[in-house]
Write a protein that holds these residues in place. Structure first.
Motif, PDB file in Angstrom:
ATOM      1  N   GLU A 332       0.838  -1.210   0.000  1.00  0.00           N
ATOM      2  CA  GLU A 332       0.000   0.000   0.000  1.00  0.00           C
ATOM      3  C   GLU A 332       0.866   1.250   0.000  1.00  0.00           C
ATOM      4  O   GLU A 332       0.556   2.228  -0.702  1.00  0.00           O
ATOM      5  N   MET A 333       1.944   1.226   0.754  1.00  0.00           N
ATOM      6  CA  MET A 333       2.860   2.363   0.784  1.00  0.00           C
ATOM      7  C   MET A 333       3.559   2.519  -0.564  1.00  0.00           C
ATOM      8  O   MET A 333       3.742   3.635  -1.056  1.00  0.00           O
ATOM      9  N   LEU A 334       3.927   1.399  -1.190  1.00  0.00           N
ATOM     10  CA  LEU A 334       4.627   1.452  -2.468  1.00  0.00           C
ATOM     11  C   LEU A 334       3.743   1.983  -3.593  1.00  0.00           C
ATOM     12  O   LEU A 334       4.240   2.489  -4.600  1.00  0.00           O
ATOM     13  N   ASP A 335       2.448   1.888  -3.397  1.00  0.00           N
ATOM     14  CA  ASP A 335       1.508   2.370  -4.414  1.00  0.00           C
ATOM     15  C   ASP A 335       1.187   3.851  -4.261  1.00  0.00           C
ATOM     16  O   ASP A 335       0.382   4.387  -5.029  1.00  0.00           O
ATOM     17  N   SER A 336       1.802   4.494  -3.285  1.00  0.00           N
ATOM     18  CA  SER A 336       1.517   5.915  -3.049  1.00  0.00           C
ATOM     19  C   SER A 336       1.805   6.744  -4.294  1.00  0.00           C
ATOM     20  O   SER A 336       2.781   6.489  -5.023  1.00  0.00           O
ATOM     21  N   ASP A 337       0.942   7.750  -4.520  1.00  0.00           N
ATOM     22  CA  ASP A 337       1.160   8.638  -5.664  1.00  0.00           C
ATOM     23  C   ASP A 337       1.880   9.918  -5.263  1.00  0.00           C
ATOM     24  O   ASP A 337       1.871  10.900  -6.006  1.00  0.00           O
ATOM     25  N   SER A 338       2.531   9.902  -4.121  1.00  0.00           N
ATOM     26  CA  SER A 338       3.309  11.061  -3.697  1.00  0.00           C
ATOM     27  C   SER A 338       4.527  11.226  -4.595  1.00  0.00           C
ATOM     28  O   SER A 338       5.149  10.221  -5.003  1.00  0.00           O
ATOM     29  N   PRO A 339       4.898  12.465  -4.926  1.00  0.00           N
ATOM     30  CA  PRO A 339       6.100  12.678  -5.755  1.00  0.00           C
ATOM     31  C   PRO A 339       7.382  12.201  -5.068  1.00  0.00           C
ATOM     32  O   PRO A 339       8.424  12.102  -5.724  1.00  0.00           O
ATOM     33  N   TYR A 340       7.278  11.894  -3.778  1.00  0.00           N
ATOM     34  CA  TYR A 340       8.446  11.350  -3.070  1.00  0.00           C
ATOM     35  C   TYR A 340       8.610   9.846  -3.332  1.00  0.00           C
ATOM     36  O   TYR A 340       9.624   9.267  -2.935  1.00  0.00           O
ATOM     37  N   ASN A 341       7.640   9.223  -3.965  1.00  0.00           N
ATOM     38  CA  ASN A 341       7.696   7.788  -4.214  1.00  0.00           C
ATOM     39  C   ASN A 341       8.579   7.523  -5.427  1.00  0.00           C
ATOM     40  O   ASN A 341       8.124   7.536  -6.584  1.00  0.00           O
ATOM     41  N   THR A 342       9.874   7.279  -5.169  1.00  0.00           N
ATOM     42  CA  THR A 342      10.821   7.046  -6.273  1.00  0.00           C
ATOM     43  C   THR A 342      10.671   5.659  -6.866  1.00  0.00           C
ATOM     44  O   THR A 342      11.361   5.327  -7.844  1.00  0.00           O
ATOM     45  N   ARG A 343       9.775   4.857  -6.306  1.00  0.00           N
ATOM     46  CA  ARG A 343       9.458   3.569  -6.931  1.00  0.00           C
ATOM     47  C   ARG A 343       8.594   3.780  -8.181  1.00  0.00           C
ATOM     48  O   ARG A 343       8.657   2.993  -9.123  1.00  0.00           O
ATOM     49  N   ARG A 344       7.829   4.829  -8.153  1.00  0.00           N
ATOM     50  CA  ARG A 344       6.895   5.080  -9.249  1.00  0.00           C
ATOM     51  C   ARG A 344       7.344   6.226 -10.152  1.00  0.00           C
ATOM     52  O   ARG A 344       7.055   6.222 -11.352  1.00  0.00           O
ATOM     53  N   PHE A 345       8.051   7.198  -9.576  1.00  0.00           N
ATOM     54  CA  PHE A 345       8.381   8.401 -10.341  1.00  0.00           C
ATOM     55  C   PHE A 345       9.891   8.503 -10.529  1.00  0.00           C
ATOM     56  O   PHE A 345      10.680   8.214  -9.630  1.00  0.00           O
ATOM     57  N   LYS A 346      10.257   8.953 -11.731  1.00  0.00           N
ATOM     58  CA  LYS A 346      11.664   9.121 -12.050  1.00  0.00           C
ATOM     59  C   LYS A 346      12.206  10.424 -11.474  1.00  0.00           C
ATOM     60  O   LYS A 346      11.461  11.348 -11.167  1.00  0.00           O
ATOM     61  N   GLY A 347      13.509  10.481 -11.388  1.00  0.00           N
ATOM     62  CA  GLY A 347      14.168  11.689 -10.936  1.00  0.00           C
ATOM     63  C   GLY A 347      14.267  11.767  -9.412  1.00  0.00           C
ATOM     64  O   GLY A 347      13.821  10.877  -8.667  1.00  0.00           O
ATOM     65  N   LEU A 348      14.870  12.834  -8.955  1.00  0.00           N
ATOM     66  CA  LEU A 348      15.014  13.056  -7.511  1.00  0.00           C
ATOM     67  C   LEU A 348      13.674  13.433  -6.893  1.00  0.00           C
ATOM     68  O   LEU A 348      12.816  14.036  -7.574  1.00  0.00           O
ATOM     69  N   PRO A 349      13.467  13.121  -5.642  1.00  0.00           N
ATOM     70  CA  PRO A 349      12.252  13.590  -4.968  1.00  0.00           C
ATOM     71  C   PRO A 349      12.281  15.113  -4.870  1.00  0.00           C
ATOM     72  O   PRO A 349      13.341  15.733  -5.039  1.00  0.00           O
ATOM     73  N   PRO A 350      11.133  15.747  -4.593  1.00  0.00           N
ATOM     74  CA  PRO A 350      11.080  17.213  -4.579  1.00  0.00           C
ATOM     75  C   PRO A 350      11.854  17.871  -3.437  1.00  0.00           C
ATOM     76  O   PRO A 350      12.075  19.080  -3.465  1.00  0.00           O
ATOM     77  N   GLY A 351      12.275  17.107  -2.465  1.00  0.00           N
ATOM     78  CA  GLY A 351      13.030  17.666  -1.355  1.00  0.00           C
ATOM     79  C   GLY A 351      13.808  16.584  -0.634  1.00  0.00           C
ATOM     80  O   GLY A 351      13.656  15.385  -0.909  1.00  0.00           O
ATOM     81  N   PRO A 352      14.659  16.976   0.312  1.00  0.00           N
ATOM     82  CA  PRO A 352      15.418  15.984   1.093  1.00  0.00           C
ATOM     83  C   PRO A 352      14.476  15.079   1.880  1.00  0.00           C
ATOM     84  O   PRO A 352      13.383  15.494   2.288  1.00  0.00           O
ATOM     85  N   ILE A 353      14.907  13.848   2.112  1.00  0.00           N
ATOM     86  CA  ILE A 353      14.091  12.899   2.872  1.00  0.00           C
ATOM     87  C   ILE A 353      14.678  12.634   4.264  1.00  0.00           C
ATOM     88  O   ILE A 353      14.153  11.785   4.998  1.00  0.00           O
ATOM     89  N   ALA A 354      15.749  13.331   4.602  1.00  0.00           N
ATOM     90  CA  ALA A 354      16.396  13.169   5.915  1.00  0.00           C
ATOM     91  C   ALA A 354      17.401  14.295   6.069  1.00  0.00           C
ATOM     92  O   ALA A 354      17.593  15.107   5.168  1.00  0.00           O
ATOM     93  N   ASN A 355      18.044  14.325   7.207  1.00  0.00           N
ATOM     94  CA  ASN A 355      19.070  15.343   7.470  1.00  0.00           C
ATOM     95  C   ASN A 355      20.427  14.650   7.471  1.00  0.00           C
ATOM     96  O   ASN A 355      20.787  13.962   8.432  1.00  0.00           O
TER      97      ASN A 355
END
Length: 412
Positions: A332-355
């Protein structure tokens, strides 16, 4: 008359005058001349009479010229009183001067009450002494400077806030300041790879400041000193390290200090503000995926190779960030349509995912050369990670991971 005048001016006559006077008064005019013996006896009698008269005169003069003992005693007493009174007046007039010389420039200690004193960054001995005098911790700047000059450890006084007593001995006050354990600070250690929300919770626990204040402070990008390329997003710029914050520091001041640490390291690597966001995003992916420091450069190269080939990055860490959950993501998490989901969307996510920490930032800024396209951690307990260039080679590495999981149940 002549005899009386002479006696008044010169005192009594000599012995011959007395004899003459005696003979003149005692002789009888009609008597015949005396014999030699009679004259001698008369002369002796006159001498005795003269001595008696001088004795009586001396006694009289002594009585008139010398006052009785009690008068002399009275004069002495009065003189001492006058002298004593003058000394008292003089003491009152000179007392401030005398006390200025004799009074100690140091308190006897040990002190009382409680007061907080701040030692500013770069403050010298004289500046610290003035701060202590103003807070009534010590009596004089000289006493502290003297104590500091006699103690080699005084050069190691660290800036910060110290809890002290009022009216301490200068040496005791110095002993408090030279021990860094006496600094009152909010100490907190932020490990690499945490999300901003996790960092807020740690800071709040250490400082007592509500999490809501950190969330609010994070919205003021300009106040925090974020680069323009961050577009107001503090995620990725809260540099992981051990911090000591002043006890009265605000949430905004703490976040600003952490952002400043990240920007400082990016500057040192020659990263300009307009390119900082990309480096930080890449570094956050490295921090989320690399198991060991030695692997960070290779992970960064894998990301660059996939971006160059227009292939999705495909990291679980980006999916976990969407839901703020650690571990293996569900379908269910892998199917997320968030632009942070690099499983589904190409390129870098829109922002950092950690510090990310410093080594991840360095790896992202300059990854090593290599053709690696895949990697997988084959032992979650040791962090062993294997890198591959081809899909076939990668498949063998995945099989090694499955074998480990089956033999251990996925537990260390």
């Amino acid at each position: 008359m002549k005899d009386h005048l002479e006696s008044s001016i010169f005192g009594d006559h000599d012995d011959h005058a007395d004899v003459h006077d005696l003979v003149e008064h005692d002789a009888h005019p009609a008597a015949p001349p005396a014999s030699r013996r009679e004259l001698r006896e008369a002369e002796l009698a006159a001498q005795r009479a003269s001595r008696r008269r001088r004795g009586r005169g001396s006694a009289a003069r002594a009585g008139r010229g010398k006052p009785p003992w009690w008068r002399r005693l009275l004069v002495i007493v009065l003189a001492l009183a006058v002298i004593g009174g003058g000394a008292a007046v003089a003491y009152q007039a000179l007392r401030p001067v005398v006390e200025g010389f004799l009074e100690s420039n140091d308190y006897p200690g040990p002190g009382q009450g409680s007061v907080r004193v701040t030692v500013e960054q770069g403050a010298g001995g004289s500046a610290i002494a003035r701060e202590l005098v103003d807070a009534d911790v010590i009596k004089s700047t000289k006493s502290f400077v003297d104590a500091a000059n006699a103690d080699s450890k005084s050069s190691g006084i660290q800036p910060g806030v110290y809890e002290m007593k009022k009216q301490m001995r200068a040496a005791d006050a110095l002993a408090v300041l030279v021990d860094p354990k006496n600094r009152i600070v909010t100490r907190v250690t932020i490990p690499e790879g945490l999300w901003a929300t996790e960092i807020y919770a740690k800071l709040s626990k250490a400082s007592g400041i509500p999490v809501a204040q950190y969330v609010a402070a994070a919205k003021d990008a300009e106040a925090l000193g974020l680069p323009s390329s961050a577009r107001g997003n503090v995620e990725g710029y809260l540099f992981p390290a051990s911090y000591e914050f002043a006890p009265d520091s605000s949430a905004a001041a703490q976040l600003k200090q952490m952002v400043g640490e990240s920007v400082k390291r990016l500057d040192a690597l020659g990263i300009t503000p307009d390119k900082m966001e990309r480096v930080v995003i890449l570094a956050s992916l490295v921090e989320g995926e690399a198991s060991t420091e030695a692997d960070r450069g290779k992970v960064a190269r894998v990301i660059e190779n996939r971006l160059a080939s227009n292939t999705s990055i495909g990291f679980d860490s980006t999916v976990n960030y969407i839901f703020k959950k650690r571990g293996v993501p569900t379908q269910e998490m892998l199917d997320s349509d968030s632009p942070y989901n690099t499983r589904r969307f190409k390129g870098l996510p829109p922002g950092p995912i950690a510090n990310p920490g410093e080594s991840a930032i360095q790896a992202a800024a300059a990854p090593p050369a290599g053709d690696w396209f895949y990697f997988v951690t084959v032992n979650l307990c040791t962090g062993e990670t294997r890198f591959a260039v081809t899909a076939a080679e990668h498949a063998k590495n995945v099989a090694a991971f499955n074998a480990w999981r089956e033999s251990t149940g996925g537990k260390c």
